[in-house]
Design an enzyme around this catalytic site. Structure first.
Site, PDB file in Angstrom:
ATOM      1  N   GLU A 129       0.835  -1.216   0.000  1.00  0.00           N
ATOM      2  CA  GLU A 129       0.000   0.000   0.000  1.00  0.00           C
ATOM      3  C   GLU A 129       0.857   1.248   0.000  1.00  0.00           C
ATOM      4  OE1 GLU A 129      -3.040  -0.059  -1.223  1.00  0.00           O
ATOM      5  OE2 GLU A 129      -3.624  -1.419   0.396  1.00  0.00           O
ATOM      6  N   ASP A 159       3.236   2.112  -4.795  1.00  0.00           N
ATOM      7  CA  ASP A 159       3.308   2.157  -6.267  1.00  0.00           C
ATOM      8  C   ASP A 159       4.018   3.402  -6.785  1.00  0.00           C
ATOM      9  OD1 ASP A 159       1.104   3.769  -5.550  1.00  0.00           O
ATOM     10  OD2 ASP A 159      -0.216   2.995  -7.141  1.00  0.00           O
ATOM     11  N   ALA A 191     -15.368   4.124  -3.120  1.00  0.00           N
ATOM     12  CA  ALA A 191     -15.237   3.338  -1.888  1.00  0.00           C
ATOM     13  C   ALA A 191     -13.821   2.815  -1.706  1.00  0.00           C
ATOM     14  CB  ALA A 191     -16.226   2.175  -1.905  1.00  0.00           C
ATOM     15  N   GLY A 192     -12.930   3.158  -2.604  1.00  0.00           N
ATOM     16  CA  GLY A 192     -11.552   2.675  -2.483  1.00  0.00           C
ATOM     17  C   GLY A 192     -11.349   1.335  -3.166  1.00  0.00           C
ATOM     18  N   SER A 250     -12.595   2.434  -8.485  1.00  0.00           N
ATOM     19  CA  SER A 250     -13.648   2.753  -9.462  1.00  0.00           C
ATOM     20  C   SER A 250     -13.180   3.758 -10.516  1.00  0.00           C
ATOM     21  CB  SER A 250     -14.911   3.261  -8.761  1.00  0.00           C
ATOM     22  OG  SER A 250     -14.613   4.353  -7.916  1.00  0.00           O
ATOM     23  N   ASP A 254      -4.231   0.877  -9.579  1.00  0.00           N
ATOM     24  CA  ASP A 254      -5.622   0.583  -9.904  1.00  0.00           C
ATOM     25  C   ASP A 254      -5.782   0.198 -11.374  1.00  0.00           C
ATOM     26  OD1 ASP A 254      -5.624   1.649  -7.383  1.00  0.00           O
ATOM     27  OD2 ASP A 254      -6.866   3.378  -7.850  1.00  0.00           O
TER      28      ASP A 254
HETATM   29  C1  GLA Z   1      -4.938   4.834  -4.398  1.00  0.00           C
HETATM   30  C2  GLA Z   1      -4.119   5.196  -5.639  1.00  0.00           C
HETATM   31  C3  GLA Z   1      -3.127   4.085  -5.961  1.00  0.00           C
HETATM   32  C4  GLA Z   1      -2.303   3.667  -4.746  1.00  0.00           C
HETATM   33  C5  GLA Z   1      -3.218   3.433  -3.540  1.00  0.00           C
HETATM   34  C6  GLA Z   1      -2.438   3.149  -2.278  1.00  0.00           C
HETATM   35  O1  GLA Z   1      -5.765   3.752  -4.669  1.00  0.00           O
HETATM   36  O2  GLA Z   1      -4.960   5.418  -6.735  1.00  0.00           O
HETATM   37  O3  GLA Z   1      -2.282   4.475  -7.034  1.00  0.00           O
HETATM   38  O4  GLA Z   1      -1.317   4.617  -4.466  1.00  0.00           O
HETATM   39  O5  GLA Z   1      -4.074   4.534  -3.312  1.00  0.00           O
HETATM   40  O6  GLA Z   1      -1.763   1.948  -2.362  1.00  0.00           O
END
Ligand code: GLA
Length: 306
Positions: free
Chosen positions: A16, A19, A80-81, A84, A129
């Site tokens: 997490e 990236d 919502a994480g 999307s 993502d």
């Molecule tokens: C969001 C960002 C990703 C990544 C995550 C954390 O989802 O869009 O690029 O940095 O946070 O891991």
């Protein structure tokens, strides 16, 4: 509408906030996603409330390859994480490639969508993502090195259910401290750097545990990841911390916040027979499966293409 593209959302299992500094991530694409039905048009005409800016940015980044009229349907919750925005960008990008006859490799397309998102939302987000939405595989997690783009897939065991729980707190990266964290990391803040170093080690440990079928190892690894995101990177919230505790009390053997933080979701692992109990802790939740990414869902796509 004459054609459609479907792009899945994602759940990051571990890795997490790694990236954007070129670290390792281990996401899955999930069965929930976004479907764009479309047909050729002179301009970009999209029935996607709130998505116009993103779609236009994707269009610009691809060099306006074609016009498109489209309609969006989603079973993936927005904001919502669960990736999307990335899924939406990928669906639009694939439709535009289709109409414009562009042949772009999955990772180039992921980068194009990432640039579009940064431009449209003004958030310096990474490639997690979009890469997961494009490159996910059924029954596998994607191990991606965000520095070199080297990647491979790691088999996910059938006897471990993945449960996602939504804190209901909307994270809106634009308004959050996402950009601050990235700047602090780049400035060498010791706490932020420590999170990245320990989290990268945890991605490797997770892959090793999966490859040795040592599921018991995942509980402590997920716990350490959550603690590091809470204490060193400071992107968790009391609601996410409480949800991790609730998932563990309901019988999950591993749980951590997933995604950017400041709200959003928790990912928990459980034996399949306990999955429903974990899902039912009193918030909106889903039992998700590692699913095919957008590239391999495409009609006529070749399995080896990614
Ligand atoms: C969001 C960002 C990703 C990544 C995550 C954390 O989802 O869009 O690029 O940095 O946070 O891991």
């Amino acid at each position: 509408m004459t054609a459609s593209e479907r792009a899945p959302g994602r759940v990051n299992l571990i890795g997490e906030h790694t990236d954007y500094s070129g670290g390792l991530v281990l996401p899955i694409a999930i069965q929930l996603g976004i479907t764009l039905s479309f047909e050729p048009a002179d301009n970009l005409e999209l029935d996607a409330p709130g998505g116009e800016r993103l779609a236009r940015a994707v269009w610009e980044e691809l060099g306006r390859p074609a016009g498109l009229r489209g309609r969006v349907e989603a079973d993936l919750p927005q904001g919502a994480g669960l990736g999307s925005s990335g899924a939406f960008e990928v669906a639009v990008a694939l439709a535009l490639c289709e109409l414009g006859g562009l042949d772009v490799s999955p990772l180039e397309l992921a980068q194009t969508c990432q640039r579009a998102e940064q431009r449209a939302l003004g958030v310096p987000s990474g490639i997690l993502d979009q890469a997961a939405s494009l490159l996910g595989r059924s029954g596998r997690a994607l191990l991606l090195d965000c520095g070199t783009f080297e990647h491979r897939w790691v088999a996910w065991p059938d006897d471990v259910a993945i449960v996602v729980l939504d804190s209901g707190q909307r994270h809106w990266l634009e308004a959050s401290a996402y950009g601050d964290r990235r700047r602090e990391l780049e400035a060498g803040d010791p706490q932020r750097v420590r999170h990245i170093e320990t989290e990268t080690a945890r991605v490797r440990e997770t892959v090793a545990a999966l490859e040795h079928e040592d599921m018991a190892a995942l509980g402590p690894i997920f716990a350490a990841s959550h603690a590091s995101l809470r204490d060193d990177y400071e992107v968790s919230t009391p609601a996410l911390d409480a949800l991790v505790a609730a998932a563990l009390s309901a019988g999950a053997f591993a749980a951590r916040m997933t995604g950017g933080g400041f709200g959003g979701c928790v990912v928990a692992l459980a034996e399949p027979e306990r999955a429903e109990v974990v899902r039912d802790v009193g918030v909106r939740g889903w039992v998700v499966r590692p699913s095919e990414g957008a590239i391999r869902r495409r009609t006529g796509s070749t399995p080896g293409r990614a």
